[in-house]
Design an enzyme around this catalytic site. Structure first.
Site, short mmCIF file in Angstrom:
data_model
loop_
_atom_site.label_atom_id
_atom_site.label_comp_id
_atom_site.label_asym_id
_atom_site.label_seq_id
_atom_site.Cartn_x
_atom_site.Cartn_y
_atom_site.Cartn_z
CG ASP A 179 48.24 42.19 44.13
OD1 ASP A 179 47.38 41.34 43.81
OD2 ASP A 179 48.33 43.29 43.60
CG HIS A 180 44.03 37.87 45.78
ND1 HIS A 180 43.55 39.15 45.80
CD2 HIS A 180 43.19 37.17 44.96
CE1 HIS A 180 42.48 39.22 45.05
NE2 HIS A 180 42.23 38.04 44.53
CG HIS A 242 44.17 42.82 42.04
ND1 HIS A 242 45.01 42.44 43.06
CD2 HIS A 242 42.94 42.90 42.58
CE1 HIS A 242 44.29 42.30 44.17
NE2 HIS A 242 43.05 42.58 43.91
C1 BG6 Z 1 39.90 42.14 45.61
C2 BG6 Z 1 38.98 43.30 45.45
O1 BG6 Z 1 41.21 42.57 45.86
O2 BG6 Z 1 39.90 41.35 44.43
C3 BG6 Z 1 37.58 42.81 45.12
O3 BG6 Z 1 38.94 44.06 46.64
C4 BG6 Z 1 37.60 41.88 43.95
O4 BG6 Z 1 36.71 43.91 44.86
C5 BG6 Z 1 38.65 40.78 44.12
O5 BG6 Z 1 36.32 41.30 43.83
C6 BG6 Z 1 38.80 39.96 42.85
O6 BG6 Z 1 39.62 38.87 43.11
P1 BG6 Z 1 39.45 37.52 42.30
O7 BG6 Z 1 40.52 36.64 42.81
O8 BG6 Z 1 38.06 37.02 42.58
O9 BG6 Z 1 39.60 37.88 40.85
#
Ligand code: BG6
Length: 484
Positions: A179-180, A242
Site C-alpha cells: 500500500d504505497h 489508503h
Molecule cells: C492509487 C489509486 O492507489 O493511488 C489512484 O489507484 C490514485 O487512483 C493514487 O490516484 C493516489 O496516490 P498518490 O500517491 O498520488 O496520492
C-alpha cells in the site's frame, strides 16, 4: 544488509508502467545511495519480444522521463549492467522453467530472491501458482519474498481467494502486500509523532479529541484509467487501502515494539472495532461529466467521491467520529489528517454571546506540503478580549532543508529487501478492510442507498458531504497548502 548472498529482484509484468515510472527509479536511487545489496540483479519478465539491451534502454528512458533528477549517466551505466530481461508468458509454465534456468545461471549458486508482482491483478494467482511449481518459495538457498501490488482483490471473497492462492505456495512471512501510502514518509511519521513524543499521546483520545478528519483529495480525474476505475470506484480504489490505513495509524494503540507483527496486530484491532456503517453516514457522488469519459459505461453509477462517518467502538475512541473523504477531480491534491480537539469546558472571557471559539486543531499533512500544523487561540494585541487562531507550523522542506523525501516505492522496496514487513499489509488486515467496504457497497446497491450526488469538477465535492458534518455542527478543514 549483512547477508553476503547475491540478491535478485524479479519483476513480473516488467513491460508495464509501474516498472518504468516507479520501480526502476526507486531501485536506481537505492543503488546510488549504496543501499542495495553488494551483489544484485534485476530481472524483468514480460511477454514483449525484447532483449536485455532493449529493456535497459526503455528503463533508462523511463528514469529520464519520470525521475530525471535521479539520472546520472555514469551511475546509470553501472546500474544497468545488473538489469536483465527474460521473455515469457505469465500463463505458460515452461516460461517459468526457462526463467529459473536463467536465474540460476545469473546467480551461480545460493541467492536471495524478491519476486515482484507488477502485473495486472488477474495474473497474481497464476504467477504464484507457477512459482510454486518451480519451487520458487523454497528458502533453502536464500530467502524468498513475494511483493504483491494492488489491487489485492476487489471484495472480501476475492481477497480471501487470493490470500489462499498465495498461502498455498508462500508462507505469510514471505508476503509483502503493497500500500504505497504506508511508504510515504509523512504517513510513517504519524507513528513517530504519536509514540516518540510524550505531549500528544495523553490527549489522543475521547476525553480531548472532538473528532478526526481524513481527507485524500485528488485534482486529476479518472483519465486514462477509466476502464479500471469504472469497475472499481472510489471505495475500492482509495478507501479500502489508503484511507483505512491512514485511519489505523491515527487510531491504533501503541504497540510494545516496532516490529511488523506488533504494529499490524494493533492495526487489525482498530479495523475490527469499526462499527458497521449506517447508510445515512455515507455520501457517494460522481463528478459531472464522468459518464462521458471514454471506457466508462453509459449511465455508470460508479462513485468518484465518497465521504463516510465512522465510529471506532473501543475505550479510546468511543463517541469520537472519524470523517473520511476522498475523490477525483477535486479542487486540489492534498492528503491530510485533522485532529480537532474539544472546546474549553468553560469560557471565562467576556465574549459576545454567539462567539464560537475555534478549537485547537492538529493537522498532519501527508502531501504535498508535508508537515504539521497546530492551531491555537491568541489574544489580538491591543484589543480587549478579541481572539484569533494562530498556526504553529512545521514543514519538512524547511526543517529538513535540502533533503529530498524518498519516494514511497524506494522505502518499500528497501524494507522488503531487508525483510521488514511493518509497512506492508497483512492478510487479516486486508480482509477486515474489505469486509467494511463490502458492507458499504452492498448498502449502496440496496433500496436504502443514499442518492448518487453530483459535484462540479474542480470543486470540493458535493454539498451532501458538507451536510454530513454540518448536522454534527462541524465543518471540513484543509489546513495544508493555501487553503486556510
Ligand atoms: C492509487 C489509486 O492507489 O493511488 C489512484 O489507484 C490514485 O487512483 C493514487 O490516484 C493516489 O496516490 P498518490 O500517491 O498520488 O496520492
Amino acid at each position: 544488509m549483512n547477508d553476503d548472498k547475491p540478491t535478485t529482484v524479479i519483476i513480473f509484468g516488467a513491460s508495464g508502467d509501474l516498472t518504468r515510472r516507479k520501480l526502476i527509479p526507486a531501485l536506481l536511487n537505492l543503488y546510488c545511495k549504496g543501499q542495495l545489496p553488494n551483489r544484485f540483479n534485476i530481472v524483468g519478465f514480460a511477454r514483449r519480444p525484447w532483449d536485455h539491451a532493449e529493456f535497459r534502454r526503455l528503463a533508462r528512458e523511463g528514469v529520464q522521463e519520470y525521475a530525471s533528477s535521479v539520472y546520472q549517466p555514469a551511475a546509470w551505466a553501472r546500474f544497468a549492467e545488473a538489469l536483465w530481461y527474460a521473455r515469457g508468458d505469465l500463463d505458460r509454465p515452461d516460461d517459468y522453467r526457462a526463467l529459473e534456468g536463467f536465474l540460476a545461471g545469473l546467480e551461480g549458486g545460493d541467492a536471495n530472491r524478491l519476486y515482484y508482482l507488477a502485473t495486472g491483478p488477474e495474473f497474481f494467482p497464476v504467477t504464484v501458482d507457477a512459482l510454486g511449481k518451480i519451487g520458487g518459495e523454497c528458502e533453502d538457498c536464500g530467502w524468498r519474498r513475494l511483493v504483491v501490488e494492488k489491487p489485492f482483490g476487489n471484495d472480501l471473497a476475492s481477497a480471501r481467494a487470493l490470500n489462499s492462492a498465495i498461502h498455498a505456495v508462500f508462507d505469510e512471512h514471505q508476503v509483502y502486500r503493497i500500500d504505497h501510502y504506508l511508504g510515504k514518509e509523512t504517513a510513517q511519521n504519524i507513528l513517530f509523532f504519536r509514540f516518540a513524543n510524550t505531549i500528544f499521546e495523553p490527549i489522543w483520545n475521547r476525553r480531548y479529541v472532538d473528532h478526526v478528519q481524513v481527507t485524500v483529495a485528488e485534482r486529476v480525474d479518472v483519465g486514462r484509467r477509466a476502464g479500471y476505475y469504472d469497475q472499481a470506484g472510489v471505495l475500492r480504489d482509495m478507501f479500502q487501502n489508503h484511507l483505512l490505513q491512514l485511519l489505523t495509524l491515527v487510531a491504533m494503540e501503541p504497540p510494545a515494539s516496532f516490529n511488523a507483527d506488533a504494529v499490524r496486530n494493533e492495526k487489525v484491532k482498530v479495523l475490527s472495532a469499526i462499527r458497521p456503517v449506517e447508510m445515512h453516514d455515507t455520501v457517494r457522488a460522481q463528478y459531472r461529466g464522468y459518464t462521458e469519459t471514454e471506457r466508462v459505461a453509459p449511465g455508470s453509477p460508479t462513485p468518484t467521491y465518497a465521504a463516510l462517518r465512522l465510529h471506532i467502538d473501543n475505550w479510546r475512541w468511543r463517541g469520537v467520529p472519524f470523517y473520511l473523504r476522498s475523490g477525483k477531480a477535486l479542487a486540489t491534491k492534498v492528503s491530510e489528517i485533522v485532529i480537532q480537539f474539544q472546546r474549553p469546558p468553560h469560557m471565562m472571557f467576556n465574549l459576545p454571546k454567539d462567539y464560537r471559539i475555534t478549537s485547537n486543531i492538529l493537522s498532519l499533512c501527508i502531501q504535498p506540503d508535508e508537515g504539521m500544523h497546530l492551531t491555537f487561540e491568541t489574544k489580538v494585541p491591543g484589543s480587549g478580549q478579541e481572539m484569533r487562531s494562530m498556526d504553529m507550523e512545521f514543514h519538512y522542506r524547511e526543517g529538513f532543508e535540502g533533503v529530498v523525501l524518498p519516494d514511497a516505492y524506494e522505502r518499500l522496496l528497501l524494507d522488503a529487501l531487508n525483510g521488514d514487513a511493518s509497512l506492508f499489509t497483512r492478510s487479516d488486515e486486508i480482509e477486515h478492510a474489505w469486509a467494511l467496504i463490502d458492507t458499504i457497497r452492498a448498502g449502496w446497491e440496496s433500496d436504502g442507498a443514499p442518492p448518487l450526488a453530483v459535484y462540479e469538477p474542480g470543486a470540493w465535492g458535493p454539498d451532501e458531504a458538507d451536510e454530513l458534518l454540518e448536522r454534527d455542527g462541524r465543518t471540513w478543514r484543509v489546513t495544508c497548502g493555501d487553503h486556510h
